[in-house]
Scaffold this motif. Structure first.
Motif, mmCIF file in Angstrom:
data_model
loop_
_atom_site.group_PDB
_atom_site.id
_atom_site.type_symbol
_atom_site.label_atom_id
_atom_site.label_comp_id
_atom_site.label_asym_id
_atom_site.label_seq_id
_atom_site.Cartn_x
_atom_site.Cartn_y
_atom_site.Cartn_z
ATOM 1 N N GLU B 113 0.834 -1.211 0.000
ATOM 2 C CA GLU B 113 0.000 0.000 0.000
ATOM 3 C C GLU B 113 0.865 1.258 0.000
ATOM 4 O O GLU B 113 1.984 1.265 0.521
ATOM 5 C CB GLU B 113 -0.948 0.001 1.200
ATOM 6 N N GLN B 114 0.275 2.300 -0.558
ATOM 7 C CA GLN B 114 0.981 3.581 -0.660
ATOM 8 C C GLN B 114 0.011 4.704 -0.298
ATOM 9 O O GLN B 114 -1.203 4.565 -0.478
ATOM 10 C CB GLN B 114 1.469 3.799 -2.092
ATOM 11 N N ALA B 115 0.615 5.791 0.172
ATOM 12 C CA ALA B 115 -0.226 6.976 0.446
ATOM 13 C C ALA B 115 -0.708 7.544 -0.877
ATOM 14 O O ALA B 115 0.049 7.632 -1.840
ATOM 15 C CB ALA B 115 0.573 8.030 1.213
ATOM 16 N N LEU B 116 -1.959 7.921 -0.886
ATOM 17 C CA LEU B 116 -2.540 8.414 -2.140
ATOM 18 C C LEU B 116 -2.241 9.887 -2.365
ATOM 19 O O LEU B 116 -2.149 10.357 -3.493
ATOM 20 C CB LEU B 116 -4.056 8.174 -2.087
ATOM 21 N N TYR B 117 -2.158 10.648 -1.260
ATOM 22 C CA TYR B 117 -1.886 12.080 -1.355
ATOM 23 C C TYR B 117 -0.707 12.402 -0.456
ATOM 24 O O TYR B 117 -0.452 11.677 0.514
ATOM 25 C CB TYR B 117 -3.089 12.899 -0.875
ATOM 26 N N PRO B 118 0.002 13.473 -0.749
ATOM 27 C CA PRO B 118 1.073 13.893 0.159
ATOM 28 C C PRO B 118 0.490 14.200 1.540
ATOM 29 O O PRO B 118 -0.617 14.709 1.659
ATOM 30 C CB PRO B 118 1.621 15.163 -0.493
ATOM 31 N N SER B 119 1.254 13.885 2.570
ATOM 32 C CA SER B 119 0.761 14.080 3.927
ATOM 33 C C SER B 119 0.638 15.570 4.258
ATOM 34 O O SER B 119 1.493 16.367 3.880
ATOM 35 C CB SER B 119 1.725 13.419 4.923
ATOM 36 N N ASP B 120 -0.455 15.891 4.914
ATOM 37 C CA ASP B 120 -0.600 17.274 5.395
ATOM 38 C C ASP B 120 -0.576 17.329 6.916
ATOM 39 O O ASP B 120 -0.961 18.327 7.507
ATOM 40 C CB ASP B 120 -1.893 17.879 4.844
ATOM 41 N N ARG B 121 -0.184 16.234 7.558
ATOM 42 C CA ARG B 121 0.008 16.157 9.008
ATOM 43 C C ARG B 121 -1.286 16.439 9.775
ATOM 44 O O ARG B 121 -1.267 16.928 10.883
ATOM 45 C CB ARG B 121 1.090 17.130 9.483
ATOM 46 N N SER B 122 -2.409 16.163 9.133
ATOM 47 C CA SER B 122 -3.668 16.389 9.839
ATOM 48 C C SER B 122 -4.122 15.152 10.603
ATOM 49 O O SER B 122 -5.104 15.195 11.325
ATOM 50 C CB SER B 122 -4.758 16.782 8.825
ATOM 51 N N GLY B 123 -3.390 14.004 10.405
ATOM 52 C CA GLY B 123 -3.733 12.812 11.167
ATOM 53 C C GLY B 123 -4.294 11.716 10.306
ATOM 54 O O GLY B 123 -3.918 10.557 10.438
ATOM 55 N N TYR B 124 -5.190 12.055 9.384
ATOM 56 C CA TYR B 124 -5.818 11.045 8.536
ATOM 57 C C TYR B 124 -5.268 11.138 7.122
ATOM 58 O O TYR B 124 -4.983 12.232 6.638
ATOM 59 C CB TYR B 124 -7.336 11.240 8.501
ATOM 60 N N ALA B 125 -5.144 9.968 6.461
ATOM 61 C CA ALA B 125 -4.638 9.968 5.092
ATOM 62 C C ALA B 125 -5.257 8.796 4.338
ATOM 63 O O ALA B 125 -5.705 7.803 4.922
ATOM 64 C CB ALA B 125 -3.122 9.851 5.090
ATOM 65 N N TRP B 126 -5.313 8.961 3.029
ATOM 66 C CA TRP B 126 -5.818 7.908 2.153
ATOM 67 C C TRP B 126 -4.657 6.993 1.733
ATOM 68 O O TRP B 126 -3.601 7.474 1.343
ATOM 69 C CB TRP B 126 -6.464 8.514 0.909
ATOM 70 N N PHE B 127 -4.890 5.688 1.787
ATOM 71 C CA PHE B 127 -3.870 4.723 1.361
ATOM 72 C C PHE B 127 -4.487 3.789 0.312
ATOM 73 O O PHE B 127 -5.666 3.422 0.431
ATOM 74 C CB PHE B 127 -3.371 3.890 2.544
ATOM 75 N N VAL B 128 -3.697 3.438 -0.668
ATOM 76 C CA VAL B 128 -4.182 2.599 -1.749
ATOM 77 C C VAL B 128 -3.371 1.287 -1.797
ATOM 78 O O VAL B 128 -2.159 1.295 -1.643
ATOM 79 C CB VAL B 128 -4.117 3.352 -3.100
#
Lengths: 490, 197
Positions: B113-128
């Protein structure tokens, strides 16, 4: 407010009255002697704020009329000054009254020149006054107004007033007194004045006839104001007169008629004059400017007082009005402040009420937007395959070798929607018996594909390039083609 | 009376009048100043009221949006989209699909799996997690139904990126023509960044 005080000057004495609240009250009588002058000075000093009007019933009163050319402005003033100097060459107390225009061969103005003689006779009295004189008047100036107030209508008449043993004779035309004379009666005459008055009236009528101021056949009205005890004597004497029409007036009854209130008894004609002087002083008066100069400070002081009062009243009213406006504005501001407080309280409550899964609004917003963006990319090849299946059904010569379906996000952030691409690899089976049928079948297939809405059809490889001559082989191999169909997804 | 005497006589009254006028001017000036202050105060408060009302309106608007976003988030949670990658569960789902749709052959492989969007350090992120799925099917409808079932039943956001379909080169069962399908499918999950593996 200072009381209005009236002085009645006779050759031998000065009488002082006060006019207050519509009532005439006697305040003193002063003889024309040094002692009398001193007593008058004391009296005047006791009333330093009073304004004095002086009615002079003296022997020196002279009247004369003259017509001058109809002029206006400075020319008229200069001409009147010259005529006045000619009539009264000595320094005197004079006035000029206009009697109106007369139309002869040319338009002229009739003037009445009046004089009270030299001012020296007044000075002992005036020196005693501590306040300036309001005005100096003669009884003749008040005759017209008095008769009008007594409702005695006349075009011309003789007006006789009997005050003790002094008989004043006046010749009047309309409201103007053209002649006035003061006659002192003897003791015998003053006891029974009827015969004297009738005789004087007859002589005056004859004089006026000689002066052509009267017509011969017209009876002359004679109005006599005399004390009640003399009226019978006058009535008896006048009984035989043919050309004179006497009208007698009792001062006591006249005072009631003109609503003159007084504690003086008995009332004489001079009191009626004083009533008129107090209520309706003539517009012109005899006192020179020097005697009335002192009025300037008083008038200015009064003006300043009025100005001050107006300023106080005006500024107070303005301040009150402004205070009301300020109070109204402050009330509105207070109401708005309360509304602001209520709004802020509501704001605080709303902020406290906001639920949340521990995520900030910004994070939630980002997640939702990204979810929406991803959801838009959710597509299946079903619609594209259906469209293709329908087209292939219409063209049986075409067979499918491979389908390659892709969906990709837009290449740039500004591009619209996702892009669906369907690459179709197939072949056309050509019939040697029907040259050109293979090309036609391929074109039909492309046309069917192009009929699908919102799709762009690109031929990447056409079968024609591999078919130089359809009719040379009995079983030619199928001709391959590659078509790309693209569509922008919403 | 000369002018000096006149002035002396008038001096008290003049001074008093001037004093009154001066006092009146002071009074009017004072009242004017108060009036001006009251007007400014009213103006300022009116502007404040408008500003606060607009701010509240904005905040209420934001609150409405926030509520909608929260609802969406809760729906994502309920749908299993929020959470870690569930490899075992997804594999079970694929096997179930193969069984239920009578798919002769299925091979699949999940990429890391990989992060879908660059991290914005908000806590939640999309992973694919990208799935390479290869199927041998009887008919293309089998593939479509399988993909639809994935989209509706998988506890992840399913995006089918590509599908290739061609006549099968191998014949498991010689009686029927077969199709070979090869699909690329993204399995997307939302989770806290510290849960990423």
């Amino acid at each position: 407010m200072s009381a209005k005080r009236l002085l009645y000057l006779e050759p031998q004495q000065m009488s002082a009255y006060v006019w207050q609240g519509g009532a005439l009250q006697a305040e003193g009588c002063f003889s024309d002697t040094p002692d009398g002058h001193a007593a008058f000075a004391e009296y005047a000093a006791a009333h330093p704020t009073s304004r004095f009007s002086l009615l002079a019933d003296i022997d020196e009163e002279i009247h004369t009329t003259e017509n001058i050319p109809w002029l206006r402005g400075s020319e008229r003033r200069q001409l009147i000054a010259r005529r006045l100097a000619r009539h009264f060459p000595e320094p005197a107390l004079n006035i000029v009254t206009s009697l109106g225009a007369e139309q002869g061969q040319r338009r002229e103005e009739k003037l009445l020149f009046s004089s009270l003689g030299a001012p020296t006779g007044f000075e002992p009295w005036l020196k005693a006054l501590v306040t300036p004189l309001r005005g100096l008047y003669a009884p003749s100036q008040l005759n017209g107004g008095l008769l009008r107030r007594l409702e005695r209508k006349h075009s011309c008449c003789l007006l006789f007033t009997l005050n003790g043993n002094v008989l004043r004779e006046n010749w009047m035309i309309g409201q103007a007194t053209l002649f006035s004379r003061r006659l002192t009666l003897s003791d015998q005459e003053s006891g029974e004045p009827g015969a004297t008055i009738v005789r004087e009236a007859g002589q005056l009528r004859q004089y006026l006839l000689n002066q052509r101021q009267l017509s011969q056949d017209k009876p002359l009205q004679v109005i006599v104001i005399a004390a009640h005890q003399h009226l019978q004597s006058i009535e008896q004497a006048a009984a035989g007169s043919q050309k004179l029409v006497f009208s007698l007036i009792d001062p006591q009854l006249a005072a009631q008629g003109i609503k003159l209130r007084s504690n003086i008894a008995p009332l004489g004609p001079q009191h009626l004059y004083l009533h008129r002087l107090a209520n309706s002083p003539p517009p012109t008066q005899f006192a020179p400017t020097a005697w009335r100069d002192e009025l300037k400070p008083i008038r200015i002081r009064r003006g300043l007082t009025v100005l001050s009062l107006l300023t106080i009243v005006g500024s107070t009213l303005w301040a009150v009005q402004t205070d009301r406006e300020i109070a109204r504005l402050q009330a509105s501001a207070q109401q708005i402040a309360e509304e602001i407080a209520a709004l802020q309280q509501r704001q605080t409550l709303a902020a406290a009420k906001q639920p949340g899964p521990g995520l900030s609004g910004e994070t939630l917003k980002r997640i939702v937007l990204q979810h929406a963006e991803l959801t838009q990319q959710q597509g299946l090849p079903g619609p594209a395959w259906n469209m293709l299946s329908q087209a292939l059904t219409q063209v049986p010569a075409a067979t499918l070798d491979e389908l390659d379906w892709k969906i990709a996000p837009p290449e740039t952030s500004t591009a619209a929607g996702n892009r669906e691409t369907l690459t179709l690899r197939g072949s056309i089976q050509f019939n040697p018996q029907q040259p050109g049928a293979g090309r036609l079948a391929f074109e039909q297939l492309v046309d069917h594909l192009r009929n699908a809405p919102s799709r762009k059809v690109s031929i990447l490889q056409a079968p024609a390039s591999q078919m130089p001559n359809d009719g040379q082989l009995s079983d030619p191999p199928p001709r391959r083609f590659v078509i790309e169909i693209t569509r922008s997804l919403p | 009376m000369n002018s000096r005497q006149t002035w002396l006589a008038l001096r008290p009254a003049s001074l008093a009048c001037l004093a009154v006028i001066g006092a009146a001017l002071l009074l009017t000036g004072y009242e004017q100043e108060r009036l001006s202050q009251a007007r400014h105060q009213l103006q300022a408060r009116s502007e404040t009221r408008i500003r606060v009302a607009q701010q509240i309106e904005r905040e209420m608007d934001d609150a409405r949006h926030l509520e909608a976003w929260q609802q969406t988030f809760l729906q994502l949670e309920a749908g299993g989209i929020v959470g870690p990658a569930r490899g075992q569960e997804w594999g079970d789902l694929l096997h179930n699909i193969q069984r239920d749709h009578d798919i002769p052959a299925m091979r699949y492989e999940f990429a890391p799996e990989q992060a879908l969007y660059p991290s914005d350090r908000s806590g939640y992120a999309w992973f694919v997690s990208r799935l390479q799925l290869q199927l041998t099917i009887h008919h293309e409808l089998d593939l479509l139904r399988s993909l639809e079932r994935l989209q509706t039943h998988a506890r992840a956001l399913i995006i089918v990126r590509a599908c290739k379909l061609a006549p099968s080169v191998s014949k498991i069962d010689g009686n029927f023509p077969r199709l070979d399908a090869s699909c690329t499918v993204d399995w997307i999950n939302l989770r806290r960044e510290e849960q990423s593996r």
